[in-house]
Structure formats: structure tokens, C-alpha cells
Write an enzyme that holds these catalytic residues in place. Sequence first.
Site, PDB file in Angstrom:
ATOM      1  N   GLU A   1       2.100   3.044 -49.324  1.00  0.00           N
ATOM      2  CA  GLU A   1       2.021   2.249 -50.555  1.00  0.00           C
ATOM      3  C   GLU A   1       1.766   0.793 -50.200  1.00  0.00           C
ATOM      4  O   GLU A   1       2.604   0.127 -49.587  1.00  0.00           O
ATOM      5  CB  GLU A   1       3.310   2.363 -51.367  1.00  0.00           C
ATOM      6  CG  GLU A   1       3.253   1.544 -52.651  1.00  0.00           C
ATOM      7  CD  GLU A   1       4.512   1.668 -53.487  1.00  0.00           C
ATOM      8  OE1 GLU A   1       4.688   0.875 -54.430  1.00  0.00           O
ATOM      9  OE2 GLU A   1       5.328   2.553 -53.184  1.00  0.00           O
TER      10      GLU A   1
ATOM     11  N   LYS B   1      20.746  16.665 -51.999  1.00  0.00           N
ATOM     12  CA  LYS B   1      19.324  16.612 -52.366  1.00  0.00           C
ATOM     13  C   LYS B   1      19.084  16.958 -53.831  1.00  0.00           C
ATOM     14  O   LYS B   1      18.051  17.538 -54.172  1.00  0.00           O
ATOM     15  CB  LYS B   1      18.502  17.531 -51.450  1.00  0.00           C
ATOM     16  CG  LYS B   1      18.614  17.169 -49.976  1.00  0.00           C
ATOM     17  CD  LYS B   1      18.000  18.204 -49.072  1.00  0.00           C
ATOM     18  CE  LYS B   1      18.277  17.848 -47.614  1.00  0.00           C
ATOM     19  NZ  LYS B   1      17.839  18.884 -46.677  1.00  0.00           N
TER      20      LYS B   1
ATOM     21  N   ASP C   1      16.293  12.651 -42.930  1.00  0.00           N
ATOM     22  CA  ASP C   1      15.861  13.710 -43.846  1.00  0.00           C
ATOM     23  C   ASP C   1      15.309  13.042 -45.099  1.00  0.00           C
ATOM     24  O   ASP C   1      16.066  12.503 -45.908  1.00  0.00           O
ATOM     25  CB  ASP C   1      17.048  14.611 -44.189  1.00  0.00           C
ATOM     26  CG  ASP C   1      16.616  15.859 -44.951  1.00  0.00           C
ATOM     27  OD1 ASP C   1      15.503  15.860 -45.510  1.00  0.00           O
ATOM     28  OD2 ASP C   1      17.395  16.824 -45.001  1.00  0.00           O
TER      29      ASP C   1
ATOM     30  N   HIS D   1      -1.144  -6.080 -57.207  1.00  0.00           N
ATOM     31  CA  HIS D   1      -1.535  -4.708 -56.880  1.00  0.00           C
ATOM     32  C   HIS D   1      -3.021  -4.481 -57.104  1.00  0.00           C
ATOM     33  O   HIS D   1      -3.659  -3.746 -56.350  1.00  0.00           O
ATOM     34  CB  HIS D   1      -0.710  -3.724 -57.711  1.00  0.00           C
ATOM     35  CG  HIS D   1       0.609  -3.390 -57.097  1.00  0.00           C
ATOM     36  ND1 HIS D   1       0.795  -2.288 -56.313  1.00  0.00           N
ATOM     37  CD2 HIS D   1       1.805  -4.043 -57.135  1.00  0.00           C
ATOM     38  CE1 HIS D   1       2.052  -2.250 -55.896  1.00  0.00           C
ATOM     39  NE2 HIS D   1       2.686  -3.302 -56.384  1.00  0.00           N
TER      40      HIS D   1
END
Length: 932
Positions: free
Chosen positions: A575, A707, A783, A882
Amino acid sequence: MLSRLFLAQGRFCSSHPWEVIVCTLTLTICMLSMNYFTGLPRICGWNYECAPQVKESSLSSDVLVMCIMRTLAVAYLYLQFTKLRTTGSKYILGIAGLFTIFSSFLFSSAVIHLFGLELTGLNEALPFFLLLIDLTKASALTKFALSSTTQNEVVDNIARGMAILGPTITLDTVVTTLVISIGTMSSIRKMEVFCCFGILSLIANYFVFMTFFPACLSLVLELSNSNKYGRPVWHLGRFAEVLEEEEDRKPNPVVQRVKMIMRTGLVLVHAHSYWLASNDTELMSRDMLYDGNLLTDKKIDPTMPLWEFYATRLWPPTLDYILTAILATVLASHYIFFSDLATYPEKRVSIMEGHEVVNPGSDHEDASEVETIGTLSSSPSTSDVRVIESMTSRTQACQTDPVTASPRNSRSSSPVSSHSVKPARFTIGSSGSGSEDEEEEVIKEEEVEWVLETELKAPRPMPELLEILNVGKGPNALTDDEVQLLVGAKHIPAYKLENILDNPERGVAVRRQIISKLLPITDALEKLPYASYDYSFVSGACCENVIGYMPVPVGVAGPLLLDGQEFQVPMATTEGCLVASTNRGCRALRSAGGIHSVLIGDGMTRGPLVRLPSAQEAGAIKQWLEVPENFAAIKERFESTSRFAKLKSIQTALAGRYMFLRFKALTGDAMGMNMISKGTEQALHALQTMFPNIEIMSLSGNYCTDKKVAAINWIEGRGKSVVCEATVPAHIVQQVLKTSASALVDLNIHKNLVGSAMAGSIGGFNAHAANIVTAIYIATGQDAAQNIASSNCMTLMETRGPKGGDLYLSCTMPSIELGTVGGGTVLPPQSACLQMMDVKGSNIHGSGLNASQLARIVCATVMAGELSLMSALAAGHLVKSHMKHNRSALNIASPLPSIDEVATHRRSKSVDFSALKESSAAAPGTCTANAS
């Protein structure tokens, strides 16, 4: 006992190569200089005229016989190097072998000087000296070294090789020395001279092999290993195979006993000859080498320096010496330039700079199957790359990817055949002025030492393949096509290719070939790299069915001033502007005096699900666990599974007769899911022993919660719970962040608090915490899926100061799940990113300190990113930045100057819009400049 001594000696020499080499050379120079400067009292032909009979004897030597001896010695040496060539790279082994021969000769000369003997007879003894050199043991020791995958293994394997070879070589040297020494009692002067030199050269060779050669071999392999990760370019094979091969060649014990008996007998013979019969036999002395008749010698004045005298004696410009030199030159040239094709005709194609070499014995069909991949530009900037000229699917250990080139490369895009392959590589850096097509087909020079090792022929029958795999030479004797046949016939599981082939990279390459044939686009994996990666860290730990690795750009934000210490934070992301924006926040907070953090909680959780016959029994167990003595019993059983696991609490919840238990424990520097799972399993078994009616339904009942978005993690915490705070002065808010404290506070309330509440968010009271958390997680081997709970964050802002111009902000993150050991943190690139922040591995000062420090860094970096993004939103810069810097295509047209910019030019007669446009424009992808 002897093996242990040689093991220690081999380990010392190979682990301290520079010291051993320098000491050996220093000792040699010292021994040479002892008699070089003082000179011998009588040197025949230099300062003394020898007796006529001695001269006559010297001149009557058979020139033809000596010429044949020298020719045989050179040919024997060439055969020795050819044997040595079969073990690996001829350059590495050639250098090591030449070092050994040169050092042996030099050290032998030094030993001769040390014993007070002159070198005038060494020219005739030189062929005998060369014939005594045996590189077989050097080849065996080299195989041990080349079976290593790292430099540390090189040291260990050389030491093991010395432990195996040392006793045998010692015994052989002793026996050979005693046998040759018999010639010193022959009363034949020439034989006595030869045997004298032979004994001294054997001693010198033994010393060099035991000290200089292991050190030289270790150093050469270390310097030639240009791959920081992955297998070295000189890697030969499995150590077990080399060990087994050497064990097969181990001398027969009967022969060893015979040698011991011979040694004892020869010692007795020499003792009788020299000690008991000294009156009848003359001892070996200097008179054997320069002149025995002192009365007939005449002293003369030297006409040349001593070194020149020795040089002319050792290598006189006569016809036989010239023929020997020509033969040596021809054989050396053949060894260096033609040994591949002459010695190994199956290696049809070599890898060269822009040339294709095909074995002349191959027919046109075979030659037509060789592919030539183009070359890069010949500019100096591309001198560090080499081109793979040919790749086929028949390579043994270095198989390439079975993907065809795109149509623009003038090659067929039809489905993959076994003879059309193209390597996939990930190359970092400039590629010079070459075209795009050429850039895609080049790799770095250190990555190409690849040659074909098998003929291009059809796979062998299945029964023969099974016999080779199970009984014969193993998978290394199979081609990739044959391995694919075995996989297709279910004889080799596809997921076990790395282990069965005992070559992870080849296993990945074969799996890619299998998968590519199943894809709708056969060259889909062309851009996914797989080579030059150390898969030993991946197998059984990080990933299965591997087909490559995914390179992700890694940026750095910093310096991040946290608790008085500066950090450079790695962030792996695709990004644009994320790293630049975070970097701006770090700069603003550093100028404000830095960030302060506090760790308010620590403990990983696991929430199993159990079922009981009734809710009443479930409630009784819940109350039983709340008794401290009972909890202590479960805690003891839990902690017996790991010395790092420390159970802190067990939280229970009932849903009818179903009971959910949330075990919370400290796990040191590990993230701890596996550790706490083992402890939870043992605790449940202990609980089941006390309450037999308990039915364990699942080790995880989603009460952890792992998660998944869950309020329990937001409220109770999971992993590390951290709070960071900082106060930014008004002038920094205005000058660096281009906004005001009041605007930031107002925006934070209505966006991060009210807006998130309107959306029903759980733990999402922030601007973009997940961006920073995920980028750091990917860079450091965490993770990545655990960013769900780890991104729980509440960003708060308040005005401070007398006039309310200062900004106080804080970030509260109650569930940062991470670790610095285990999982993906063991991978070398991820480990390097942890090392950047000095949090790699376990902390030696206290368990869990590194993981806690990393959690503080994550929270502080999130706060820097929050501050920068909120400032951009408050100032209205987000979309503009951006649109300028986070687009893959060319930038859109720069906007017109703002009203403020026009106002600054009111005093001018005209406004220079072009200058304003140039000042506001930036190159694509350079948002760091504006954000820093």
C-alpha cells in the site's frame, strides 16, 4: 581415543583457517631462512668444486629415464586432479589442491634445510616427490566438506572427516616412511638421496594434510559461498551418503593389522641396522648429498647468488625439462577448459557468457532441444549477471521451472513439455540498459553453476524406477520426469517431495512442474520465484506443498523514539504512502519528545469446550475450579508441559450443560498458541481424571477467541495489552502535521468514536491500526491472520497547554498477539527484521522481554500512523496525496494552485503557474519526500 584427537584437531584447523595458514607459512619461512642466509659450509658446485668421481657420477645419470620419470609424475598428478574433479567444482578443488602441492613442496624444502641438507639433488628427486603425493585422501576430506549446507557444517564435517581419515593416514605414513627408509641402507648413493628426500617429503605431506589443507579447504569454501541464504553454490550432497561411501572404502581390518606388524618389523630392522650395527653401517649424513671426499674438494668463489644457483639446479633449461613443461601446460589447459566435455560426455551443455556449447558427439536432434535464453546488455553495469544458456527438465539437483516463455519471446506458449523449461528468478537491482525481455531472463552470476547431468532420453520403466528409489542409489539417480511419474503413480506422495528427494529446492521445482501442467495457463508460475531460498526453515514449520516464495516490499519507518530508545521499524506492505505516512508520524512524535508506553497485561488464551450430563454438574466444576487449591493442582499439570508456560487464570462460562474454559498463561517470548494448547490438553486430562463425566468436545471452543472479532479479547485482553501516550506541542502540530490540536480532537471524537459506535464496531475505535499491525506482522514473521484481534485499538486525543494548542494522544491496544521465537520468525528475512529492532529470539535477561518490547513498538508505531493519517484527514490532504503518489499509472495532472498560493504572488505582475506546478509535482511513488 585417536579419533577424538583428530576430531579436535580437525575442528580447530577448520574453524581457525587464517591462524593455521599464517602459522604454517611463518614456520616454513623461518625454516627456510635458517640456512638460506648462513649457507651450508660446503655446497657442491657453488662454493666448492666436487671430486671428479662425484661429478662423473652426477653427469652419468640417464637423461632418458629421468625424462620418463618426470613425464609419469606430471601425468600422475593430472590423473589425481581429474579424480578430485569428480567431487565438485574444479576451481575450488583445483585451488585447494594446488595450495596443498605447493605448500608440501615448500614445506619439504624447509624441512630439508632444517636438517642441514642441501637441495642440489632435489631436481632429480622431484619426480619421486610428485609420485608420493596422493590426493585421494584430500578428495575424501573435500567430499565431507562439500556435503555441508552452511559454513558451520563445513567446520563440523571437516572435523568428522579428519576423525575418520586421520588414523588411517597416520598409519600409512608411518609404514611408507619405514619402507622407503630401507633404501637409505642400500649403499647406492643415488637411491640413498632419493629415499632421503622421499622420507622428508612424506613427513611434510603429512603435516600439510593435517594442518594446512583443512584450514585452506574451509577458507576457500567460505570465500566461495556467495549465497547468504539457501544452499551454497558448492553444495555436493548428503553427509550421510559421503559417510557411507567413506565407510565402504574403509581399509580392511586384516590389512590394518598387517600394516601394524610391518611397522613393528621395520622398526626392529632399523634399530638393528642403526643402533646395534653402527660400526658396520655408516649413518646418513650430509656427505651423501654434496660430497663425501673432503680431501679432494677445492673451495671456489661463488659466481651467482645461492637462490639463483638452486633455481638453475632445480630447473635447468635443458630439452627434457622443456618437454616436461610443455606436457604440464597442455594437461593443465585441458583440465581447466575441456575437462567437463572430455571427462563427462553426459554433461552436454555448459553455462557460459552468451555462448552455447554442445557435445560434438550429440546428434542434431539432441542439439535442437537446447534452448538459448538471451543475454543482457553488455554494459559494465551488467557484468555481475550471467545467462542460463540452456535448461532442460533432466537436471538432477538443480531442476528449473517447467514454464514456457511468453509469445513475445518467440517461443511457443503451448502446454509444457519435459524439454521446455525456463527458470523463474527474483532479481533485485538495476539491470542496465537491456530490454524488458532480456531483463526477465537473467539472474545473478552466483546463482548459476548449473550443468546438465543426464542424457535427454525417455524415462526408464516403472519397475526399474522403483528399484532405484527403494534399493538403488536413491532419488538422486532419478530425473525430474521420472520423479513426476512416481508421483503420478502414487509411489511418492507429492507433499513429501522435499524429504524424499533430500533436496528441498528440487522438491519445490518438481512440484511446480506437476502443478503447472494442471493450470489453465501453463506459465502462470513463471513470475513466482522459488530458487535460492533456504527451505530447511520452512519444511514442517511454516508451509506445506511449497511452490515458491512471495517477495513483498519492505519499508522502514523511523526513527521511532519510544521510552528513550530509538527504533527503525520494518513494514512489509504493497500500500503506497503507508510507510511514508507512518514515518511522518514518527518524526513528529520524536520532535515532541517521544512516546511513553506501559504493558498492562500479558497472557495468551485457549478456550476448550467440554460437555457434562447436566448443567448442575457443570456448575459444580465451575465452583471447584474457583478454589485456589484446586486451581493450583490444574496449574501444576498445565505447566508440566513447558518451562515457559505459566498459567495465570481459568475463566469459565456455561451455556446449559456446555462449559467453556478460557485458559490464560504466560508464554515467554513465543506467541504461544502451540505451547498453551499442549498445556490445556494436559489440564483437561487431569480434570477428566477427577470428573469422569466430562466429555472433551474440542480443544478450541471459540472462547479464546483466536482470529475472530470478539468482545472478550477487547475486554479481557489476549496476548500483550499495551498503552502508549505522547504530548505534541502546538508548533509541531502546525508545522509538521499542518493542522491544529482542536481540529484533530474534534475529528477523532466524531470519526473514531462516534463513527465506530454507529457502525457497531468492536475494538475498532481507530483510523487504520490494522494497516500498521499487518505490515509489521508480515515483516517480522508473525501470524498475519492474528491482525484481527491485534488491531483492536482505541485512539484518544485531547487538547493540552495553557491555550489548548498542544495535543495529547494515546493508543490502547489490549490484544496484541505476537512472539519473537517460533513460527515465521525463524525465516532468515523475517529474523533480520526482528534483529533490526533488537528483539530477535529469546531475551537472555528475562523470559518474554523481547515479545513485550515488540508489542510496545507495534503500539507506538500504530500511534504514529494514527497521528499522521488523522492530520491528513483534518487538513484535507488524504485524497490529494493518494492520487499523486499511490497510483500505478502516471500521475494525473497536478491541480491548480490554491488560493493561498496565489495570494503569495499578488505583488507580482503575473503568476508563474508553471513554477508552482513543478514544485508541487513529484515522481511516481515518491510520497516519502512529502511525508517525511
